[in-house]
Write an enzyme that holds these catalytic residues in place. Sequence first.
Site: not given
Length: 397
Positions: A93, A115, A381
């Site tokens: 991310k 968010e 990931s």
Amino acid sequence: MKTENKYGVDERGFYGRFGGAYIPEMLYPNIEELRENYLRIIETPEFRKEFEGLLADYVGRPTPLYLAQRLSEHYGTTIYLKREDLNHTGAHKINNTIGQLLLAEKLGKKRIIAETGAGQHGVATATVCALRGLECVVYMGEVDMQRQAPNVARMKMLGATVVPATCGSKTLKDATNEALRDWINNPVDTHYIIGSVVGPHPYPDMVARFQSVISREIRRQLLEKSGKEVPDQVIACVGGGSNAMGAFYHFLDDESVKLIGVEAGGEGVDTGRSAATTVLGKDGIIHGSRSLLMQTDDGQIIEPHSVSAGLDYPGIGPQHAHLHETGRVQFVNITDQEAMEAGLLLSKLEGIIPAIESSHALAWLKKMEFTGRESIVISLSGRGDKDLQTYIDFFRL
Ligand SMILES: *Cc1c(COP(=O)(O)O)cnc(C)c1O
């Protein structure tokens, strides 16, 4: 507008019939500003240098492409793991949050909002705001704040303000509404960092470009290690779809490379407790774009379920909906049980405890048949530290 491949976004912001920007009129100025500027800015040598510099020195890129010897022997083929779990903060991310933060700075923004559901994107956003000294406000459903208390603590340590969303089901979509309201009220000084390849155009394209570093590295590393230009298959889990888009990006035009997106089947696609959007979803508007989404006949979002918080999302990014429809990417799903077992297997065979999201991609290996001559790349990931309690409860460790 220049797209890098034939499955890229068109000048209207669409991927086939999916995509676009379905937003309240009050958000037009914000989205227009981004749309008009993002490509021009992120393609400048100055931006690239700064972005790549931080990816190298702060995130720790390039991440290894690791030939998993014992896992390969177990399945009788050649399996490489793209180690996004080794990034700073433990997942892919941060590739996106760094990119968007640098872009926000170039646009003169002083304040960042985001968010978050499980808190992973909130932490990645709070991290880069601390790095650059920008104010950070993260909206999070009140229920999610209780469920994900350690991530709330991380964000606070990093200097972010975490604002509880107290309306509706007090989860992700309520947090999204609060963030949008904030952005409408603060259009000039604030940038809204979206955490996956979702949202109104240009977000899906912008996030895909930031994450595409994953497949750029895979190509180069695979060539160095094996002499092959491309692998036979690339497998990645899909929540919103950003690690998958990053891992697929530079292979989209190589039609010989089979691309597989693994969704969370939850307790099974027929059980009512699933997050397999390409199976259960229908056309609809989610997060400001047209895509596939899990909804009732009268358009109410159906609450998704997955054992992994990062895949527990009722939609997928519009580009994935298009890649599904065109057949360029094969979408499959894996149950909670299968994912958990695959996570345990990787831990025992390779000494790597994966995020449960990533375990979904790993679990697909068990469903495949191999000749022994393939090379398979799996997007790992994230790492499993955040999921330890779930592993403990599941396996009674
Ligand atoms: C958030 C997350 C995902 C799912 O998000 P995508 O946008 O689909 O990549 C997958 N794996 C990990 C480790 C995550 O934190």
